[in-house]
Write an enzyme that holds these catalytic residues in place. Structure first.
Site: not given
Ligand code: PEP
Length: 250
Positions: A12, A14, A96, A98, A164, A170, A210
């Site tokens: 991904n 992003k 996702h 985000e 996730e 991150g 991560s």
């Protein structure tokens, strides 16, 4: 890693990389064998056609990071399923964290996106995961179950899942293999209740948060962990390939 489910690894990207960097990346990826893991790249929308050209003839598939539930219309800034297919995608991320957090996507909207993905011939990679606060409040399983049950009725039998944990995305705070396995096993049990044993047994449940070349081997050793959705480490083709190789059956 299961002996029956082929590992799946997604990258991904992003909102990262420019077209020249994407071309270099593909050239470096192409020089190396990806083993028997299935690999999908999820670049941002403007890079899709560059990657579709670069990946032509390669076993690496392409996916969008999001889609609108509608097929076309007055939706400034959005991208539809048919447009993703037209740009060379076979996959799309749905839900996702985000998108859920930054764009306030509800479970119902994620379900509508999953339905649109299926309708237009894309395979949705459905993302679920709890925040740090939810984990501390011991709500992890309730959150996972709510997100999963909301998305599944639209998913028919063509979807894959990614666990996730939001606190691991991150941050460098990767879930331990034990924490990941516990969540993955819970998701698979819930899948079996909702969709039946056969679908639960074939569904790949990826870990995302991560993941990197140093922790991939320990994580993939867990029986219900079937690959990775990789963010930061997927921007470096060497790191991404090391993670893919950790999942190789070869
Ligand atoms: C992600 O956002 O899907 C992700 C897993 O990111 P990272 O690997 O950077 O934690």
């Amino acid at each position: 890693m299961s002996p029956i489910r082929r590992p799946l690894v997604g990258g991904n990207w992003k909102m990262n990389l420019l077209s020249a960097e994407a071309r270099d990346y593909v050239a470096r990826l192409g020089q190396l064998s990806v083993g028997q893991a299935e690999v999908v790249l999820f670049p941002s929308f403007p890079l899709l056609t560059t990657l579709a050209r670069g990946l032509a003839g390669s076993p690496v598939a392409l996916g969008g990071q999001d889609l609108h539930p509608g097929a076309k219309g007055a939706h400034t800034g959005d991208v539809s399923g048919p447009q993703l297919v037209d740009a060379g995608c076979q996959w799309v991320l749905c839900g996702h964290s985000e998108r859920r957090q930054d764009h306030h996507e509800s479970d119902a909207l994620v379900a509508a996106k999953v339905a649109a993905a299926i309708e237009h011939g894309l395979t949705p990679l459905i993302c679920v995961g709890e925040t740090q606060e939810e984990r501390q409040a011991e709500e992890t399983f309730a959150i996972l179950e709510r997100q999963l049950r909301a998305a599944l009725p639209s998913a028919r039998d063509r979807f894959e899942l990614a666990y996730e944990p939001v606190w691991a995305i991150g941050t460098g705070a990767t879930a331990t293999p034990e924490i990941a396995q516990e969540a993955h096993a819970f998701l698979r049990r819930t899948l079996a209740e909702v969709m039946g044993e056969a679908i639960a047994a074939r569904c790949r449940i990826l870990y995302g948060g991560s993941a990197n070349p140093d922790n991939a081997a320990d994580l993939i050793a867990q029986p219900d962990l079937d690959g990775f959705l990789v963010g930061g480490a997927s921007l470096d083709p060497d790191k991404f390939l090391t993670i893919i190789r950790a999942c190789g059956w070869s």
